[in-house]
Design an enzyme around this catalytic site. Sequence first.
Site, short mmCIF file in Angstrom:
data_model
loop_
_atom_site.label_atom_id
_atom_site.label_comp_id
_atom_site.label_asym_id
_atom_site.label_seq_id
_atom_site.Cartn_x
_atom_site.Cartn_y
_atom_site.Cartn_z
CG ASP A 182 -1.27 -8.21 -14.48
OD1 ASP A 182 -1.62 -8.82 -13.40
OD2 ASP A 182 -0.21 -8.27 -14.62
CG ASN B 107 7.22 -4.30 -5.67
OD1 ASN B 107 6.16 -3.70 -5.89
ND2 ASN B 107 7.17 -5.38 -6.70
#
Length: 333
Positions: free
Chosen positions: A256, A188
């Site tokens: 986001d 990640n």
Amino acid sequence: MACGADRSPVAPAPPPAVSADPLKGAAAAVGRLVGTAVQAGLLLDPQYNAVVSREFSYLTAEYQMKWNVIEPVRGGRDFGPGDAIAGYAAAQGMRLKGHTLLWHGATPSWVDALTADDLRTAVEQHIRTVVGHYRGRVHAWDVVNEAVADGGGSLRDSVFRQKLGDRYIADAFRLARETDPGALLFYNDYGGEGGTAKADRIYMLLQDLLLQGVPVDGVGLQMHISTTGRPPDAAIAANMRRLASLGLIVHISEMDVRMDNGGGSDQMRMQAQRAAYHDVVRVCVMEPRCEAITFWGVTDAHTWISGDRPLLFDTRYQPKPAYDGVLDALRGR
């Protein structure tokens, strides 16, 4: 990149607006998971709980499965908050992502003083203990988080690399696979979503690990972006395709969209945020190996980004135009 922090529930507000077609239904119709990062304490808030249970099919522990939270003192482990999230996901029929086993930003302070041999032992104990504790309950793990340096020139000079060498990444994945063969294992990172030098370095890292036979199943593209700064859709799609060509699953793992740094009226900024969410989610829907989209929080009332409104629901748990953008993208509009 995001860490999160406990926050108290917001003041009473109107009941959350109920969607005629929740996100999880639209996502399931196109074979995708749609998720959010959650905090155990906030799940006790009825408004927060209602939105999470209605809209999402995939949960990530925002910070309560990180090493510094589980084991702040060596040998003193607390799985309570993580267990609360795992129990909630199971009760709701949701899949769960464990986040994250090794990250330089969530390492207990006691780790810094360890010798190389002692650190190697501590890392192995940590991975075996935590992955073993959640064996059979976690759909996927972010095994190593943000190991590539900003700019993409090298691996990050973390305590793990300084004392264990580059092999710590491969070792972590092998330990996780040995401990829970049923969990998907992810790398990640942020800043590697499009056509950047860091994206190239992440690709090369994963390619090299796979050539060594390291059990990496997927890659998380964090997607912390803004209305005024995001990779072109074509670059995101091309990057997803080359990662998929390695046999990897791709997740948008921490999305986001910051909006308050943009110009124009509030309505214009809201619409720009809507467009950013729509376009990125649409890329995922169009790419066969992009199997999940996770947003890094539920409501603007509880976000790691201070002074902005980066999420799908406002501070009163009402869906924003960004929500409609995601829903339209999942519906193919």
